[in-house]
Write an enzyme that holds these catalytic residues in place. Structure first.
Site, PDB file in Angstrom:
ATOM      1  N   LYS A 174       0.868  -1.190   0.000  1.00  0.00           N
ATOM      2  CA  LYS A 174       0.000   0.000   0.000  1.00  0.00           C
ATOM      3  C   LYS A 174       0.903   1.239   0.000  1.00  0.00           C
ATOM      4  O   LYS A 174       1.425   1.646   1.035  1.00  0.00           O
ATOM      5  CB  LYS A 174      -0.916  -0.115   1.215  1.00  0.00           C
ATOM      6  CG  LYS A 174      -1.710   1.054   1.744  1.00  0.00           C
ATOM      7  CD  LYS A 174      -2.214   2.091   0.813  1.00  0.00           C
ATOM      8  CE  LYS A 174      -2.493   3.348   1.618  1.00  0.00           C
ATOM      9  NZ  LYS A 174      -1.812   4.528   1.093  1.00  0.00           N
ATOM     10  N   GLU A 249       8.976   2.948  11.087  1.00  0.00           N
ATOM     11  CA  GLU A 249      10.127   3.780  10.753  1.00  0.00           C
ATOM     12  C   GLU A 249       9.573   5.173  10.503  1.00  0.00           C
ATOM     13  O   GLU A 249       8.833   5.369   9.544  1.00  0.00           O
ATOM     14  CB  GLU A 249      10.791   3.208   9.498  1.00  0.00           C
ATOM     15  CG  GLU A 249      12.156   3.724   9.255  1.00  0.00           C
ATOM     16  CD  GLU A 249      13.045   3.482  10.451  1.00  0.00           C
ATOM     17  OE1 GLU A 249      13.432   4.474  11.069  1.00  0.00           O
ATOM     18  OE2 GLU A 249      13.306   2.321  10.782  1.00  0.00           O
ATOM     19  N   CYS A 283      13.798  11.239   5.907  1.00  0.00           N
ATOM     20  CA  CYS A 283      13.776  11.027   7.364  1.00  0.00           C
ATOM     21  C   CYS A 283      15.145  11.331   7.932  1.00  0.00           C
ATOM     22  O   CYS A 283      15.290  11.665   9.094  1.00  0.00           O
ATOM     23  CB  CYS A 283      13.453   9.589   7.708  1.00  0.00           C
ATOM     24  SG  CYS A 283      12.083   8.970   6.810  1.00  0.00           S
ATOM     25  N   GLU A 383       9.907  17.766  13.488  1.00  0.00           N
ATOM     26  CA  GLU A 383      10.288  17.433  12.118  1.00  0.00           C
ATOM     27  C   GLU A 383       9.507  18.310  11.132  1.00  0.00           C
ATOM     28  O   GLU A 383       8.287  18.360  11.178  1.00  0.00           O
ATOM     29  CB  GLU A 383      10.004  15.966  11.815  1.00  0.00           C
ATOM     30  CG  GLU A 383      10.486  15.580  10.431  1.00  0.00           C
ATOM     31  CD  GLU A 383      10.281  14.106  10.118  1.00  0.00           C
ATOM     32  OE1 GLU A 383       9.153  13.622  10.263  1.00  0.00           O
ATOM     33  OE2 GLU A 383      11.261  13.454   9.708  1.00  0.00           O
TER      34      GLU A 383
HETATM   35  C1  UN1 Z   1      14.370   7.965   4.379  1.00  0.00           C
HETATM   36  O1  UN1 Z   1      14.475   9.177   4.272  1.00  0.00           O
HETATM   37  O2  UN1 Z   1      13.373   7.465   4.915  1.00  0.00           O
HETATM   38  O3  UN1 Z   1      20.205   7.529   4.028  1.00  0.00           O
HETATM   39  C2  UN1 Z   1      15.349   6.978   3.850  1.00  0.00           C
HETATM   40  C3  UN1 Z   1      19.458   8.058   3.211  1.00  0.00           C
HETATM   41  C4  UN1 Z   1      18.758   7.185   2.194  1.00  0.00           C
HETATM   42  C5  UN1 Z   1      17.535   6.579   2.793  1.00  0.00           C
HETATM   43  C6  UN1 Z   1      16.634   7.573   3.451  1.00  0.00           C
HETATM   44  N1  UN1 Z   1      19.658   6.158   1.740  1.00  0.00           N
HETATM   45  O4  UN1 Z   1      19.245   9.254   3.189  1.00  0.00           O
END
Ligand code: UN1
Length: 492
Positions: A174, A249, A283, A383
């Site tokens: 999804k 996550e 993230c 964030e």
């Molecule tokens: C994300 O932003 O959820 O390390 C993953 C990094 C990428 C993965 C980010 N290889 O910025």
């Protein structure tokens, strides 16, 4: 009229009768990229049932054979890298080299997992009794639900799908609504690689419509979620009632520390890439720069000077440094945070505005924005998920660690220093799942575990060898070949 796509259930692309549709659009130009089915809970249920039906055949397929299908998927991803990379850029707005990087991260991971089909290692452990063997096996769980975000629309779904598949699970995928085209193309890659019907199913549409079914259906064994903290909390709470295992996550508020002995040129390249790569929508993005007082003025001057030649614009055009943000919702939220920053007294050093005029009017472009901020302000704690960086002055290493750790998140972290002792101390003391020494907070590689602590997650990790843990049950086996009853803890 853009191309129409269906759901992928039980190995068939289908459009349920009376299906409602939605479209995705480029956040850069407004171009429509496809029309997709807004799945209902009934569709989600059918997808789960199809995945369940396919499970027995797939789990019995020898893992190295499953690996061969993954390797074929990796080959097709490679063959289509340019095309898929441009879909990523068009649909979510990151610049083309990063769009292709997104696809490359998927290729790397799918290849890596294909090899895992020849390992899936268990342990052999001695028994306390004679003529008895003890060992563990990794077994698939069953139906896995993968709920994935728009910021890495090819890489992140693959982290979940490829790991789940190699372990012998079947999947209901999804994706985020606004990157549905990437999700359809990704699913087609697996279809073309020869995955048996029902092993991977795609349900497009909003989480609101299908979320409850996907997180509580009795046949679902694990929900693997990457996305925003609020949604993640909802998924976790809902799934907990049905006693599902959930992998989460979520967000980050990642610091880059620059100490007084740092290579400032290197730190400058790092913070630009970390804070403004993918318009800050990772993230792992650098959203706080913790700058030592002795290099504070000098570094800021370098940063502001360098930003003058930083190009925001068409993500597909060579030479663009930063594209748009991914959607109108993103734009609104980021601009709101910029206002919050101003109101709480942070000093706007550069940027802060939506870009308008000419081609900018068709999309959601925000200037790279830097605030001189204080620890404790909302823009230094929450964030933002956009191209907004808070610079915070620190006077020594102790303060850097305290400020770095003084947030609710703990995904990535970075320190620039030439002092070996200090870099090891940082490695030990920074509260984060990932620490970089003399490198930015972004740039994780697939053969290493990825994930965070505190409000970033709930303890699991993706990628690396541990990726398999999320998607397998451990079976402990005792084989007694003594031909008599032996009693552990009592005999001998
Ligand atoms: C994300 O932003 O959820 O390390 C993953 C990094 C990428 C993965 C980010 N290889 O910025």
């Amino acid at each position: 009229m853009s191309q129409e796509f269906g759901l992928f259930i039980g190995g068939k692309w289908e459009v349920p009768s009376g299906a409602k549709r939605f479209a995705t659009r480029s956040p850069s130009t407004g171009e429509e990229l496809g029309s997709f089915v807004a799945a209902t809970s009934d569709d989600a249920r059918r997808a789960i049932e199809a995945a369940h039906k396919a499970f027995d055949g797939w789990r019995r397929t020898p893992a190295p054979k499953r690996g061969q299908i993954l390797l074929e998927a990796a080959r097709i991803f490679k063959e289509r890298k340019e095309e898929l990379g441009s879909f990523v850029s068009k649909e979510m707005g990151k610049i083309l080299p990063e769009g292709k990087g997104d696809v490359q991260e998927a290729i790397d991971f799918v290849e890596y997992m294909s090899g895992e089909g020849r390992r899936l290692l268990g342990e052999t452990v001695p028994s306390e009794l004679r003529n008895k063997y003890c060992f563990t096996l990794r077994q698939p769980k069953g139906v896995i639900v993968a709920i994935t975000p728009w910021n890495f629309p090819v890489a992140i779904p693959n982290w979940k799908i490829a790991a789940a598949l190699i372990a012998g699970n079947t999947v209901v995928f999804k994706p985020a609504t606004n990157t549905s085209r990437c999700a359809v193309e990704l699913t087609k890659v697996y279809e073309a690689a020869g995955l048996p019907p029902g092993v991977l199913n795609l349900v497009t549409g909003s989480g609101g419509a299908v979320g409850k079914e996907l997180t509580t259906h009795p046949l679902v064994r694990t929900v693997s979620f990457t996305g925003g903290t609020d949604t993640g909390r909802g998924v976790y709470t809902e799934a907990a009632k049905a006693l599902k295992y959930v992998h989460l996550e979520m967000g980050g508020k990642n610091p880059q520390i620059v100490m007084e002995d740092a290579d400032l040129e290197l730190a400058l390249e790092g913070v630009l890439f970390g804070a403004f790569g993918s318009s800050g929508q990772r993230c792992t993005a650098t959203s706080r720069l913790l700058l030592h007082k002795d290099v504070y003025d000098r570094f800021l001057e370098m940063l502001l000077k360098r930003l003058k030649s930083f190009k925001v614009g068409d993500p597909l055009k060579a030479g663009t440094d930063m594209g748009p943000v991914a959607s109108l919702d993103q734009e609104k939220k980021i601009l709101e945070y910029i206002e919050i920053g101003k109101k709480e007294g942070a000093k706007l050093l550069t940027g802060g505005k939506k870009l308008t005029g000419g081609a900018f009017d068709k999309g959601f472009f925000i200037e790279p924005t830097i605030f001189e901020a204080k620890h404790g302000m909302r823009i230094s704690l929450e964030e933002i998920f956009g191209p907004v960086l808070s610079v915070i002055k620190i006077s020594d290493f102790e303060e850097a660690v305290r400020v770095a750790n003084g947030v609710d998140y703990g995904l990535s972290s970075s320190i620039y220093t030439k002092d070996v002792n200090r870099s090891f101390q940082a490695m030990e003391r920074l509260e984060a799942g990932i620490t970089y020494i003399n490198a930015p907070t972004i740039g994780a590689e697939v053969q290493l575990p990825f994930g965070g602590i505190k409000n970033t997650g709930n303890g699991g990790r993706e990628a690396g060898t541990v990726a398999i843990e999320e998607f397998t049950e451990i079976k402990t086996v005792f084989v007694d070949f003594s031909a008599r009853l032996q009693k552990a803890q009592i005999d001998g």
